[in-house]
Design an enzyme around this catalytic site. Sequence first.
Site, short mmCIF file in Angstrom:
data_model
loop_
_atom_site.label_atom_id
_atom_site.label_comp_id
_atom_site.label_asym_id
_atom_site.label_seq_id
_atom_site.Cartn_x
_atom_site.Cartn_y
_atom_site.Cartn_z
N ASP A 173 9.20 -7.83 2.83
CA ASP A 173 7.97 -8.07 3.59
C ASP A 173 8.36 -8.44 5.02
OD1 ASP A 173 5.60 -8.93 4.66
OD2 ASP A 173 5.05 -10.19 2.95
N THR B 211 -5.32 11.13 10.74
CA THR B 211 -4.26 12.07 10.36
C THR B 211 -4.33 12.27 8.84
OG1 THR B 211 -2.91 11.31 12.19
CG2 THR B 211 -1.76 12.47 10.44
N THR C 93 0.84 -1.22 0.00
CA THR C 93 0.00 0.00 0.00
C THR C 93 0.87 1.26 0.00
OG1 THR C 93 -0.17 0.01 2.42
CG2 THR C 93 -1.91 -1.14 1.22
N GLY C 94 2.15 1.13 0.26
CA GLY C 94 3.07 2.26 0.17
C GLY C 94 3.52 2.44 -1.28
N TYR D 228 -8.18 -5.11 11.00
CA TYR D 228 -7.26 -4.04 11.37
C TYR D 228 -7.24 -3.85 12.89
CZ TYR D 228 -4.97 0.57 11.18
OH TYR D 228 -4.11 1.63 11.33
#
Length: 316
Positions: free
Chosen positions: A56, A174, A35-36, A144
């Site tokens: 990973d 954020t 996801t980065g 999550y």
Amino acid sequence: MKVLVTGGAGFLGSHLCERMLDDGHTVVCVDNLSTGHEDNLRGVADHPRFHFEKLDICHPFDCGAVDYIFHFASPASPIDYTRLGLETLDAGSLGTRNCLELALRHRARFLLASTSECYGDPEVHPQPEEYWGHVNPIGLRSVYDESKRFAEALTMAYHRYRGLDTRIVRIFNTYGPRLQLDDGRVISNFLRQALLGEDLTVYGSGNHTRSFCYVTDLIEGIVRLAASGEHLPTNLGNPKEFTVLECAQLVLAVTGSASELVFEELPKDDPRQRCPDISKARRLLDWEPKIGLRTGLELCLGHFRQRLAEAGLLQP
Ligand code: UDP
């Protein structure tokens, strides 16, 4: 110091890498880029004290001796963690364990990026660190929430049983430059929609609340917590609370957009309210956010315009 930032190509991780370099540290950034994005590292990629490794953390790894590990690797937006449910659980469990073992091996200090999701759909408002939360352990968000709650338990266990020097930060919503345009979060959605002249999608009535912290305020809090001796979880976020509707109206004002609001179904298990009690951070770290939502949104605009232009969606 030589610091390791896991998830360093993500939104928060990349801001932390930048800050660590600015503070004179050497930074090893690891990320599996699930996801980065390497795009987030544009500003630091060529820095002589910056090193990136694509790996990973769920498989044991070792990039050499480090003094501090900042563990930020995990899918974190509702869209990402529901798409990558099993990977999210692995990052919090296997990944966190690998990072804690690495910290033990190198006698490094360790900071876990945890989340306000530990409080679930809270029945106590605002949420102090002592509140244990109201979490659905099998709901859509559970991959999550429980991943991070387990990561907190693991971190405390390494502190208690192995003597590891650990910190836990519970991060509230954020926002800032480098939020992904399509991560489905409210600020990214509203800014993208407003700039493209599309309808702003308000889920539910829009009367549920969030509190939004600008990224540089959050990073300052993290740097202070890292330097403190506090092992128990510490909330960091902006205690100023907004309804989603107020947030939409502010985005329209800041962008000058003529977009309309449309109301869509509220996702299941969407918390009704969330607001950090930051008394502990105020007392312990002499920290509080400085940047209000309006100013923060203005600071994001350039980034969003640029990324939309790069994606060919907006005239440069
Ligand atoms: N939200 C919304 N429209 C959107 C995206 C989100 O109304 O296009 C709402 C969402 O239902 C939630 C709040 O905004 O109540 C914050 O959502 P986000 O995904 O940013 O974060 P989280 O729910 O994890 O706090």
